[in-house]
Structure formats: structure tokens, C-alpha cells
Design an enzyme around this catalytic site. Structure first.
Site, mmCIF file in Angstrom:
data_model
loop_
_atom_site.group_PDB
_atom_site.id
_atom_site.type_symbol
_atom_site.label_atom_id
_atom_site.label_comp_id
_atom_site.label_asym_id
_atom_site.label_seq_id
_atom_site.Cartn_x
_atom_site.Cartn_y
_atom_site.Cartn_z
ATOM 1 N N CYS A 143 0.845 -1.189 0.000
ATOM 2 C CA CYS A 143 0.000 0.000 0.000
ATOM 3 C C CYS A 143 0.882 1.242 0.000
ATOM 4 O O CYS A 143 1.779 1.377 0.833
ATOM 5 C CB CYS A 143 -0.904 -0.010 1.232
ATOM 6 S SG CYS A 143 -1.905 1.488 1.416
ATOM 7 N N CYS B 136 -7.995 -5.566 -9.875
ATOM 8 C CA CYS B 136 -7.621 -4.502 -10.813
ATOM 9 C C CYS B 136 -7.253 -3.284 -9.961
ATOM 10 O O CYS B 136 -8.123 -2.645 -9.378
ATOM 11 C CB CYS B 136 -8.815 -4.233 -11.719
ATOM 12 S SG CYS B 136 -8.460 -3.166 -13.099
ATOM 13 N N CYS C 209 0.352 3.164 3.649
ATOM 14 C CA CYS C 209 0.814 2.640 4.947
ATOM 15 C C CYS C 209 1.870 1.555 4.867
ATOM 16 O O CYS C 209 2.421 1.150 5.889
ATOM 17 C CB CYS C 209 -0.375 2.152 5.779
ATOM 18 S SG CYS C 209 -1.049 0.559 5.247
ATOM 19 N N CYS D 81 -7.141 -1.086 1.412
ATOM 20 C CA CYS D 81 -6.136 -1.599 2.328
ATOM 21 C C CYS D 81 -6.798 -1.824 3.684
ATOM 22 O O CYS D 81 -7.464 -0.933 4.218
ATOM 23 C CB CYS D 81 -4.988 -0.597 2.454
ATOM 24 S SG CYS D 81 -3.768 -1.043 3.714
ATOM 25 N N CYS E 158 -5.091 0.851 6.492
ATOM 26 C CA CYS E 158 -5.328 2.303 6.463
ATOM 27 C C CYS E 158 -6.612 2.699 5.756
ATOM 28 O O CYS E 158 -7.015 3.859 5.821
ATOM 29 C CB CYS E 158 -4.141 3.022 5.837
ATOM 30 S SG CYS E 158 -3.973 2.751 4.056
#
Length: 163
Positions: A65, A137, A68, A114, A117
Site C-alpha cells: 500500500c 484490478c 501505509c 487496504c 489504512c
């Protein structure tokens, strides 16, 4: 269900800390994002197809991510979908990606964010290749690529490991 206000860390089966960032940490993470990253990660935007910097990435490693640093997808699960966005068959750990029903734009899709976060990543569709039949995707700007053997980014100071 675990209360996120408990003092011990929430951990995924693969050992990563899933405790959401504190308000101060969230402010710092968001301050580190550029305008396009903010538009996608924080406002559920989508980057233009065939423009993402990670679309052609072929090295061994992991995609984390951008906000984070939580590992989301392994390079070994990436495939060419022809859609214009990086596509993956499965996450590093099911607990790292949260699915949310998305009814925007007059259709029903499954948004992926995510799990640590809450940053918008993209969508998952049931038209991917075996073994999962899924196509995650994902927007390039929502990810950071970490080459195999390199340390994972650790913006929250949680010491989660190496790609």
C-alpha cells in the site's frame, strides 16, 4: 470481532500488524501523498488506464500500500489482463485487503481497500485466470513496488519485514 481500541496489535495470519493508524499517523501518511495519490487513495478515484508506472513491472517482489506500507500483492500473482491497470489473482493475505460493495456509476462492483489504512486500491472482478478466477484490478498510484530482498517501507514504525 476484535475491538480496534484494544491495546494489543491486530495481526494477520501472515504476521503483519493491521492496527489502523492513529489520527496523528494518518495525518502524516496523508501529508506524504501527492495530489494524484490523494485523489485515488483518499477519494476513491481511478487513474487513467495504460498510464500507471507499475503496469509493466516484471521484477520479483511485492506490491505494498502506497499509504501505509502493508504488503498487498506478490509479483508472482500479477498477470496481464489487458485492462490497463496492474492485475493480480490474489492478495498476499486475505486479511490485508477489505472488500466493499461499490454501487457508484450505476453498477455494482466490489471495491478493494487496504485493511490497515483504508486506502482505496481498486476493484476485484470474478473474471480472472486460475487458480482463483479473480482479477484484482489495482491503481498503480495506490501501490509501491518493493523488489525481492529489499526492506518493506515502514511509515508506521511497525518493523514488519522484508519483501
Amino acid at each position: 470481532m476484535t475491538d480496534i481500541t484494544e491495546t494489543h496489535a491486530l495481526r494477520s495470519a501472515s504476521g503483519f500488524d493491521l492496527t489502523p493508524p492513529s489520527e496523528g499517523q494518518r495525518v502524516a501518511l496523508e501529508a506524504d501523498l501527492n495530489a494524484e495519490e490523494k485523489r485515488v487513495l483518499l477519494s476513491h478515484g481511478t487513474e487513467a488506464p495504460f498510464c500507471g508506472v507499475l503496469l509493466g513491472e516484471k521484477r520479483a517482489g511485492v506490491y505494498v500500500c502506497r499509504q501505509c506500507g502493508l504488503p498487498l500483492f506478490r509479483a508472482t500473482t500479477k498477470f496481464e489482463s489487458g485492462t490497463g491497470w496492474p492485475s493480480f489473482t490474489e492478495p498476499v493475505d486475505e486479511a490485508h485487503v477489505t472488500a466493499i460493495v461499490d454501487r457508484s456509476y450505476g453498477m455494482v462492483r466490489t471495491e478493494t481497500v487496504c485493511a490497515r489504512c483504508g486506502g482505496h486500491q481498486g476493484h476485484v472482478f470474478p473474471d480472472g485466470p486460475p487458480p482463483t478466477g479473480l482479477r484484482y484490478c489495482i491503481n498503480s498510484v495506490a501501490l509501491t513496488f518493493v523488489e525481492a530482498g529489499r526492506p518493506l517501507p515502514d511509515p508506521l514504525g511497525r518493523g514488519d519485514g522484508v519483501a
